[in-house]
Design an enzyme around this catalytic site. Structure first.
Site, short mmCIF file in Angstrom:
data_model
loop_
_atom_site.label_atom_id
_atom_site.label_comp_id
_atom_site.label_asym_id
_atom_site.label_seq_id
_atom_site.Cartn_x
_atom_site.Cartn_y
_atom_site.Cartn_z
N SER A 188 0.85 -1.18 0.00
CA SER A 188 0.00 0.00 0.00
C SER A 188 0.89 1.23 0.00
O SER A 188 1.77 1.35 -0.85
CB SER A 188 -0.95 -0.03 1.22
OG SER A 188 -1.87 1.05 1.16
N ASP A 222 -4.01 -4.85 6.39
CA ASP A 222 -4.41 -5.71 5.27
C ASP A 222 -3.28 -6.69 4.94
O ASP A 222 -2.12 -6.30 4.84
CB ASP A 222 -4.73 -4.85 4.05
CG ASP A 222 -5.33 -5.66 2.92
OD1 ASP A 222 -5.99 -6.67 3.21
OD2 ASP A 222 -5.15 -5.27 1.75
N HIS A 234 -2.75 -1.16 -3.20
CA HIS A 234 -3.89 -0.28 -2.96
C HIS A 234 -3.79 0.95 -3.86
O HIS A 234 -3.02 1.87 -3.58
CB HIS A 234 -3.95 0.14 -1.49
CG HIS A 234 -4.18 -1.00 -0.56
ND1 HIS A 234 -3.91 -0.92 0.79
CD2 HIS A 234 -4.64 -2.26 -0.76
CE1 HIS A 234 -4.22 -2.06 1.38
NE2 HIS A 234 -4.65 -2.90 0.45
#
Length: 376
Positions: free
Chosen positions: A194, A317, A221
Site C-alpha cells: 500500500s 491488510d 492499494h
C-alpha cells in the site's frame, strides 16, 4: 536570528498549548508564490505542523536539506529548471528519511506522472486544484494526508515489543519469533503493498533474476483508474509481461498479474488449470482491492509452493491472509521497518509471528533467487 535566505518566513510552530507528539516539520517546494503561501496558511495554523521552509525550486530544496531535517516535503512536479520528478531521487537522498507528498496539477487520478512519482519513492500524491478551489475540502484532505504520513513516521501503526530491523536485543527477539523458511520450488509469488509500496515493488522486482519464471500476483492499494498505468510500470520494473488481472484468465509462468481496482485478485483451479478469480466481497480491512483474499486463495491452491511478501503499507491488510499462507506451509516475508514508508502492514505480520524473514526489498529478491537456485 535572521531568517534563512531560502525561506519566505522564519520557521515557526503555529498554535499554542502542548501536543503529545513533536510537530511534523514541513518543507514546501513550489515555484508558485501563491501556492507556497496558501499551503503554508492551510497547515501553518494547526499545532500539529511546523513550517520549516518554503522554497521555489528543487535546487533551493536541496540547499535547504543540506543543513536541516524535515519530516515531510510537499513537492510540485512542474517547475522551471529541474522538475519535481527529475529531482525526486536526489531530494529523497538528501532528506534523510523524509516522506515526499507530491502536490501538483499533474497528479490527477490515473496520470502517468502519479505512478512515476510513487515508483520513484514518493509516499503519496495529491492533485493541486485550480486557484478558485483552494481551501475547503482540499485543505482538509491535505492536512489528513500530512498527519497520516507524519504520524506514521513518528509512531508506526504497529509497534511490536521487538523492533524488526533494529539492533541488539530487539532484533534478536524478532529473529527468535521467525518461522522456518520453506524450501523447494516457488510456483507462485504473491505480493501485497500500500502506501510506499510502489517504490518497494520497484526495488524488489528489479532485483529478481530473469530466470525466475513463477507467476507474480500483485495487490497494491490504488484506485481503478491507476491500474493500467500501474501494470505498464510493473512490466518495466520486472522485465516481464504484466497485465491487469481478468477473471477466468489462465495463470501463465513468467507473467505478472495486477489486482484491478474494482475487485480482489485471487486464484482458483478450473478444468485442471489455475485461473484468475476476481471477487468483490467486503473484507475485514475494508480495502478494495485487498491483500487478504489473494493470500488466502494462493494458500489454498499452491500451499507450501507459494511465497507471500508484505511490503510497505498502512493498516493491517494482508495479516489474515498471511496466517492462512503460514498454516498451509508457505513462507511469508515482510519488509523491514526502516525501509518502509509506513510499517503497518508488514509490522502486523511480524507482530503476529507469521513472518519467516524481515528484509529490505532487494534482499527479499535475493532470498527468492537463492531458493529458486536451490530448487533448480
Amino acid at each position: 536570528m535572521s531568517p534563512s535566505p531560502l525561506t519566505e518566513a522564519p520557521p515557526h510552530r503555529a498554535g499554542a498549548g502542548p501536543v503529545s507528539l513533536p510537530p511534523i516539520r514541513l518543507l514546501i517546494v513550489d515555484d508558485s508564490a501563491v501556492a507556497r503561501a496558501v499551503f503554508a496558511r492551510m497547515v501553518g495554523s494547526r499545532p500539529e505542523f511546523e513550517i520549516a521552509a518554503t522554497v521555489a525550486s528543487a535546487a533551493a530544496a536541496l540547499d535547504f536539506l543540506a543543513g536541516a531535517r524535515v519530516d515531510i516535503i510537499l513537492l510540485d512536479i512542474e517547475m522551471p529548471g529541474q522538475d519535481g520528478l527529475t529531482a525526486l531521487p536526489a531530494i529523497l537522498a538528501a532528506s534523510a528519511g523524509a516522506r515526499v507528498l507530491i502536490v501538483s496539477s499533474s497528479a490527477e487520478q490515473g496520470a502517468v506522472a502519479t505512478i512515476r512519482a510513487l515508483t520513484l519513492g514518493a509516499a503519496d500524491t495529491l492533485a493541486k486544484p485550480g486557484a478558485s478551489a483552494f481551501g475547503g475540502r482540499f485543505a482538509d484532505v491535505l492536512a489528513e494526508k500530512l498527519l497520516r504520513l507524519g504520524r506514521a513516521a513518528h509512531a508506526p501503526c504497529v509497534r511490536p515489543a521487538a523492533d524488526a530491523g533494529g539492533d541488539g536485543a530487539g532484533a534478536e527477539a524478532v529473529a527468535a519469533r521467525l518461522r522456518p523458511l520453506a524450501e523447494g520450488p516457488i510456483d507462485c509469488l504473491a505480493v501485497g503493498a500500500s502506501t510506499g509500496g510502489l517504490h518497494a515493488l520497484s526495488e524488489l522486482l528489479g532485483a529478481l533474476p530473469t530466470g525466475f519464471a513463477a507467476p507474480i500476483l500483485i495487490t497494491q492499494h490504488l484506485p481503478p483508474a491507476f491500474m493500467s498505468f500501474f501494470a505498464a510500470q510493473i512490466a518495466e520494473m520486472a522485465r516481464r509481461p504484466a497485465e491487469v488481472a481478468r477473471p477466468g484468465a489462465r495463470i501463465l509462468s513468467g507473467r505478472c498479474y495486477v489486482a484491478p481496482g474494482i475487485g480482489h485478485l485471487g486464484v482458483e483451479t478450473v478444468g485442471g488449470a489455475v485461473r484468475i478469480r476476481i471477487t468483490d466481497e467486503r473484507v475485514a480491512s475494508g480495502c478494495m482491492p485487498s491483500v487478504d483474499p489473494m493470500f488466502m486463495s494462493v494458500a489454498e491452491i499452491y500451499g507450501p509452493r507459494a511465497l507471500g511478501v508484505v511490503l510497505s503499507g498502512m493498516g493491517r491488510d494482508g495479516a489474515l491472509g498471511a496466517a492462512r499462507l503460514a498454516d498451509s506451509g508457505a513462507s511469508v516475508v515482510a519488509q523491514t521497518r526502516d525501509t518502509s514508508v509506513v510499517w503497518g502492514m508488514p509490522g502486523a505480520v511480524v507482530s503476529a509471528g507469521l513472518a519467516s524473514a524481515v528484509l529490505p526489498p532487494r534482499q527479499i529478491a535475493e532470498l527468492i533467487a537463492r531458493r529458486h537456485r536451490a530448487a533448480a
